[in-house]
Write an enzyme that holds these catalytic residues in place. Structure first.
Site, PDB file in Angstrom:
ATOM      1  N   LYS A 173     -10.926   0.083  -0.971  1.00 52.64           N
ATOM      2  CA  LYS A 173     -10.356  -0.572   0.206  1.00 52.64           C
ATOM      3  C   LYS A 173     -11.148  -0.222   1.463  1.00 52.64           C
ATOM      4  O   LYS A 173     -11.415  -1.092   2.298  1.00 52.64           O
ATOM      5  CB  LYS A 173      -8.889  -0.181   0.376  1.00 52.64           C
ATOM      6  CG  LYS A 173      -7.958  -0.814  -0.656  1.00 52.64           C
ATOM      7  CD  LYS A 173      -6.513  -0.427  -0.425  1.00 52.64           C
ATOM      8  CE  LYS A 173      -5.957  -1.014   0.848  1.00 52.64           C
ATOM      9  NZ  LYS A 173      -4.508  -0.785   0.993  1.00 52.64           N
ATOM     10  N   ASP A 177       8.186  -4.113   7.815  1.00 51.64           N
ATOM     11  CA  ASP A 177       8.538  -5.505   7.531  1.00 51.64           C
ATOM     12  C   ASP A 177       9.562  -5.497   6.397  1.00 51.64           C
ATOM     13  O   ASP A 177       9.297  -4.953   5.325  1.00 51.64           O
ATOM     14  CB  ASP A 177       7.310  -6.311   7.096  1.00 51.64           C
ATOM     15  CG  ASP A 177       6.312  -6.488   8.231  1.00 51.64           C
ATOM     16  OD1 ASP A 177       6.674  -6.217   9.386  1.00 51.64           O
ATOM     17  OD2 ASP A 177       5.165  -6.890   7.953  1.00 51.64           O
ATOM     18  N   ASP A 222       1.679   0.148   8.374  1.00 50.40           N
ATOM     19  CA  ASP A 222       3.067  -0.285   8.318  1.00 50.40           C
ATOM     20  C   ASP A 222       3.599  -0.143   6.897  1.00 50.40           C
ATOM     21  O   ASP A 222       2.862   0.173   5.961  1.00 50.40           O
ATOM     22  CB  ASP A 222       3.215  -1.727   8.809  1.00 50.40           C
ATOM     23  CG  ASP A 222       2.427  -2.708   7.957  1.00 50.40           C
ATOM     24  OD1 ASP A 222       1.734  -2.267   7.023  1.00 50.40           O
ATOM     25  OD2 ASP A 222       2.509  -3.920   8.217  1.00 50.40           O
ATOM     26  N   ASP A 242       5.850  -2.103   3.899  1.00 46.71           N
ATOM     27  CA  ASP A 242       6.470  -3.326   3.388  1.00 46.71           C
ATOM     28  C   ASP A 242       7.703  -2.914   2.589  1.00 46.71           C
ATOM     29  O   ASP A 242       7.612  -2.112   1.648  1.00 46.71           O
ATOM     30  CB  ASP A 242       5.499  -4.089   2.494  1.00 46.71           C
ATOM     31  CG  ASP A 242       4.291  -4.579   3.275  1.00 46.71           C
ATOM     32  OD1 ASP A 242       4.482  -5.161   4.343  1.00 46.71           O
ATOM     33  OD2 ASP A 242       3.153  -4.368   2.805  1.00 46.71           O
ATOM     34  N   TYR A 254     -12.456  -7.781   3.548  1.00 49.56           N
ATOM     35  CA  TYR A 254     -11.047  -7.463   3.288  1.00 49.56           C
ATOM     36  C   TYR A 254     -10.190  -8.388   4.150  1.00 49.56           C
ATOM     37  O   TYR A 254      -9.850  -8.057   5.278  1.00 49.56           O
ATOM     38  CB  TYR A 254     -10.776  -5.993   3.634  1.00 49.56           C
ATOM     39  CG  TYR A 254      -9.428  -5.471   3.170  1.00 49.56           C
ATOM     40  CD1 TYR A 254      -8.257  -5.793   3.841  1.00 49.56           C
ATOM     41  CD2 TYR A 254      -9.332  -4.626   2.078  1.00 49.56           C
ATOM     42  CE1 TYR A 254      -7.026  -5.316   3.429  1.00 49.56           C
ATOM     43  CE2 TYR A 254      -8.109  -4.123   1.656  1.00 49.56           C
ATOM     44  CZ  TYR A 254      -6.963  -4.476   2.339  1.00 49.56           C
ATOM     45  OH  TYR A 254      -5.755  -3.989   1.923  1.00 49.56           O
ATOM     46  N   SER A 310       0.814  -1.218   0.000  1.00 49.98           N
ATOM     47  CA  SER A 310       0.000   0.000   0.000  1.00 49.98           C
ATOM     48  C   SER A 310       0.846   1.266   0.000  1.00 49.98           C
ATOM     49  O   SER A 310       0.465   2.276  -0.600  1.00 49.98           O
ATOM     50  CB  SER A 310      -0.946  -0.003   1.208  1.00 49.98           C
ATOM     51  OG  SER A 310      -0.211  -0.016   2.418  1.00 49.98           O
TER      52      SER A 310
END
Length: 647
Positions: free
Chosen positions: A283, A222, A168, A170, A292, A157
Site C-alpha cells: 500500500k 464512516d 479513518d 469504516d 492508489y 484497513s
C-alpha cells in the site's frame, strides 16, 4: 534399465530414460517458479470461459505431481507455488523492511490504537442503547428488548489491521429487523448529536451506499447501516454467513459487503501477520508511486489486499520480505484479463448479480478483474482502463527489479519507496481545473469531477493518435483568477503519450470531442442531481513538460509561481492566440505543439477565458449548454468548433 534407440545422422545412440528424466527434473527445478507463475495466472475455471476463450485450470502443484509427492492442504483455488520455509536471511530482510516502513507512519502507536478501541466501544454502546429505545417505542415485549442486541462491526484497513496514523475507520451498524433505515438516519443521528465527542456530523442518505460521517473524539468514522432479518443480533454473529442475505434490500446487502469481503480475506490467508506487513508495504509503495486510487482507475485498498492475499496463498510459508518480492514476480507476469480469485465462487441461489462473463456481456470487457471472495462476487477493479493497467504493470516490473536488487543486497528497502517524478515522465500533459465560488460548493464539485475523470481518460484512450493517458491521483490547489474574486479550485494533471507518425512530420490532433464529452457528462449529472451552481467550472489546457512549473505548486515544481509567470508571459500569449506556436526548436519534445485555438469574442463575459502556457483554454473545456437549459456564463453550442491541437 529401460533404454530407447535414437538415430542421429545415421548413428544410433542408446539413451538411458532415467538419466533423461534426471536432466529434465534438474532443468524443471531450476525454472519451476517461472513455469508455475505462468500456470497460476490461468486460475480461471472453464465455467468462466466464453465461447472463444477456454482458459486451462492449474491443477494441484505441478512439481509435486511430477515428484510423486502427496498434495498438501492449500489456500485458494490452486496449490501453492512454493512451500519453502523462511531462512535466517529472510527474517533479517523482514526486520529491515519493518524499520524502513516506520518513517512513513504506517504503524500506529499503541496508545492511539487503544484510543480507537475505546471510541469504538463507546459507539457500540450507543448503538445498543439506541436499538433498545427504538424497540420500546415499537412496543416490543420486555423480554425481547433485553436481548435485542445490535452491534458495530468494522471493515476496510482498520479491520485488516493495516490502518495508518490518523486514518479513518469504516464501520457498520447491524440492527434487527424491526429497526428501519429511517430510524438510523433520524433517531440515531439525533443521539449522535447529543454526544460531546461527536463533531462534523453529516448524513449522506442518498448515496449509493448510504452513510453517516462523523468525527468521534477526533477520529473520523464512516458508519453504514444494515438491517438483518433477525429478531435479535447476537454478539457472536458471523457476517460471512450467506444465509443472512436472505430477504434483505439491496442497500443492506451493499452495506454488508465491506465487512463480508474483509472477513473472507482474513480467513483465506495462511498467516495474518505476514499478510499485514506485506500489505502495509504494498500500500505504501502504491501510494508513493501514484497508483492508489480506485476512483481514478487504479486499485483501491480492497483490491491491493486481495492481490497480496493471493500472493500469500501461493507462498504460504514465506515471510513479508519474500512475499513482497513474490508479489511483484506474480503480478508482473500475470496474464490479464485472467481474473484473480481467492476462492471458488459460490452460487447461493439468491438471484443477486455476480461477476460472470458468461451471463453479463460487459464483464467480458473488464481489463484487470480482481474478484471479491464474498457472495455476491464482484469485480473490484471495473474502473481500470487500458492506460491505468499499462501503468500498473510497468510499476510491477520495476518493483520486481528493485526487490531483486534488495534480495541480492545491492539496494535497501528505501529504494522501493522512492517516489518517481511524474512531472518528468511525459513530454505532454493535460491540466484539468475544477473551480467553484465557495469552499462548500467546491467540495461537492471536486468530488463529482474527480469521479468522472476516468471518463476523460477513456475518451483520450480511444483517440487514434494517443497511446496512453496517465492521470496523477494526487490533486493540487489551482491558481486563482484574481485576488479580488473568491474562488476555490483544484487541479489534476494527465500525462499523455502521442503516437509517432512516420508518414507525417506535422500532425493535428483534435481533442475537442474527447474533452467536450467529458465536460458534458459532468455538467449533466450536476444539473440532474441539483448540485450545480453558477460559476462552477471545468477547464483544461495542454502544456509541455518544461512549462508545468507555471501551474504547479512550488512543492512539486519549485521554479516560478503561476502569477509571476503569467505576468511575464501575457504578451506571448496574445501572439499565441493568433497563430500556431512553432516549438520545433524545443529539444524537450519530439513533436512541435501549437497553442489551442483562441476562444471567439462572443464568449459571455461571465465565462472567463483562462490562458495557460500555450494560450487560452479551448472551448471544449468550457461549460456546455444542456438542452433546454440556459446557464449564465455557458458557451453556446456553436462555439464548440474550437479545438485543442497537438502537432
Amino acid at each position: 534399465m529401460e533404454h530407447f534407440l535414437y538415430r542421429l545422422s545415421g548413428v544410433y545412440f542408446f539413451i538411458d530414460i532415467q538419466i533423461l528424466y534426471y536432466f529434465f527434473m534438474c532443468f524443471f527445478a531450476q525454472h519451476q517458479e517461472k513455469f508455475l507463475v505462468t500456470f497460476c495466472c490461468m486460475d480461471i475455471k472453464s465455467s468462466y470461459s466464453d465461447h472463444n476463450h477456454i482458459c486451462p485450470v492449474f491443477s494441484p502443484s505441478t512439481n509435486q505431481v511430477l515428484l510423486g509427492r502427496e498434495t498438501p492442504k492449500h489456500y485458494g483455488i490452486t496449490s501453492p507455488i512454493s512451500l519453502a520455509q523462511a531462512k535466517e536471511a529472510d527474517l533479517v530482510l523482514t526486520h529491515r523492511l519493518t524499520e524502513a516502513l516506520k518513517p512513513y507512519g504506517v504503524f500506529e502507536e499503541e496508545l492511539e490504537l487503544q484510543r480507537r478501541i475505546h471510541v469504538l466501544g463507546k459507539l457500540n454502546t450507543l448503538v445498543k442503547e439506541w436499538i433498545r429505545d427504538v424497540s420500546e417505542t415499537k412496543n416490543l415485549p420486555a423480554s425481547v428488548i433485553e436481548t435485542v442486541g445490535g452491534k458495530i462491526f468494522t471493515f476496510g484497513s482498520y479491520r485488516l489491521g493495516v490502518h495508518t496514523k490518523g486514518a479513518d475507520i469504516d464501520a457498520l451498524c447491524v440492527a434487527p429487523r424491526h429497526v428501519e433505515r429511517t430510524d438510523f438516519f433520524s433517531s440515531f443521528l439525533d443521539k449522535l448529536k447529543e454526544q460531546e465527542e461527536v463533531k462534523d456530523l453529516r448524513a449522506v442518505e442518498e448515496a449509493f451506499v448510504p452513510v453517516i460521517k462523523l468525527s468521534f473524539d477526533s477520529i473520523e468514522i464512516d458508519i453504514l447501516f444494515a438491517r438483518l432479518a433477525l429478531q435479535t443480533i447476537p454478539e457472536n454473529l458471523d457476517l460471512r454467513d450467506d444465509g443472512l442475505l436472505k430477504n434483505l434490500d439491496i442497500r443492506c446487502i451493499r452495506s454488508l459487503n465491506g465487512c463480508r469481503v474483509t472477513d473472507e480475506i482474513l480467513h483465506l490467508v495462511p498467516n495474518i501477520e505476514n499478510f499485514r506487513l506485506t500489505l502495509r508495504t504494498i500500500k505504501l509503495w502504491a501510494k508513493r508511486h501514484n497508483i492508489y486510487s480506485n476512483i481514478l482507475g487504479f486499485l483501491g485498498g480492497v483490491s491491493w489486499a486481495m492481490l497480496v492475499a493471493r500472493t500469500c496463498q501461493l507462498y504460504p510459508n514465506a515471510v513479508a520480505s519474500t512475499l513482497v518480492h513474490k508479489f511483484f514476480l506474480v503480478f508482473s507476469k500475470w496474464e490479464w484479463p485472467n481474473p484473480v480469485l481467492l476462492k471458488q465462487p459460490e452460487d447461493c441461489n439468491l438471484n443477486l448479480p455476480v461477476w460472470d462473463p458468461r451471463v453479463t456481456p460487459s464483464d467480458r470487457y473488464h481489463l484487470m478483474p480482481i474478484i471479491t471472495p464474498a457472495y455476491p462476487q464482484q469485480n473490484s477493479t471495473y474502473n481500470v482502463s487500458a492506460s491505468t493497467r499499462a501503468v500498473m504493470v510497468d510499476e510491477f516490473k520495476q518493483g520486481l527489479a528493485i526487490t531483486d536488487e534488495i534480495l541480492q543486497s545491492k539496494a535497501e528497502w528505501s529504494k522501493l519507496f522512492e517516489a518517481p517524478n511524474f512531472f518528468q515522465k511525459y513530454k505532454h500533459y493535460i491540466v484539468l481545473l475544477a473551480s467553484a465560488p465557495t469552499e462548500k460548493q467546491h467540495l461537492e464539485w471536486v468530488g463529482l469531477v474527480e469521479s468522472k475523470i476516468r471518463i476523460l481518460v477513456g475518451n483520450l484512450e480511444k483517440n487514434e493518435y494517443i497511446t496512453l493517458a496517465h492521470v496523477n491521483p494526487q490533486s493540487f490547489p489551482g491558481p486563482r483568477e484574481s485576488r479580488e474574486k473568491e474562488e476555490v479550485s483544484t487541479m489534476w494533471v494527465i500525462g499523455v503519450i502521442f503516437k509517432k507518425m512516420e508518414a507525417s512530420e506535422n500532425l493535428n490532433v483534435d481533442l475537442t470531442i474527447d474533452i467536450q464529452s467529458f465536460t458534458d457528462t459532468v455538467y449533466r449529472q450536476a444539473m440532474n442531481s441539483k448540485m450545480f451552481e453558477a460559476d462552477m467550472k471545468i477547464q483544461a489546457m495542454h502544456v509541455k513538460r518544461r512549462q508545468l512549473h507555471q501551474l504547479l505548486p512550488d512543492l512539486v515544481m519549485p521554479k516560478l509561481s503561476f502569477c509571476s509567470v503569467l505576468q511575464h508571459s501575457t504578451e506571448g500569449l496574445r501572439q499565441m492566440n493568433d497563430s500556431s506556436l512553432d516549438l520545433s526548436l524545443d529539444s524537450d519534445n519530439s513533436m512541435s505543439v501549437p497553442s489551442p485555438t483562441a476562444m471567439p469574442a462572443t464568449v459571455p463575459t461571465s465565462t472567463p477565458v483562462k490562458c495557460g502556457p500555450l494560450g487560452p483554454l479551448a472551448a471544449a473545456a468550457g461549460q456546455p449548454e444542456a438542452p433546454a437549459v440556459k446557464r449564465p456564463g455557458s458557451p453556446m453550442q456553436e462555439e464548440r468548433k474550437n479545438s485543442i491541437f497537438i502537432v
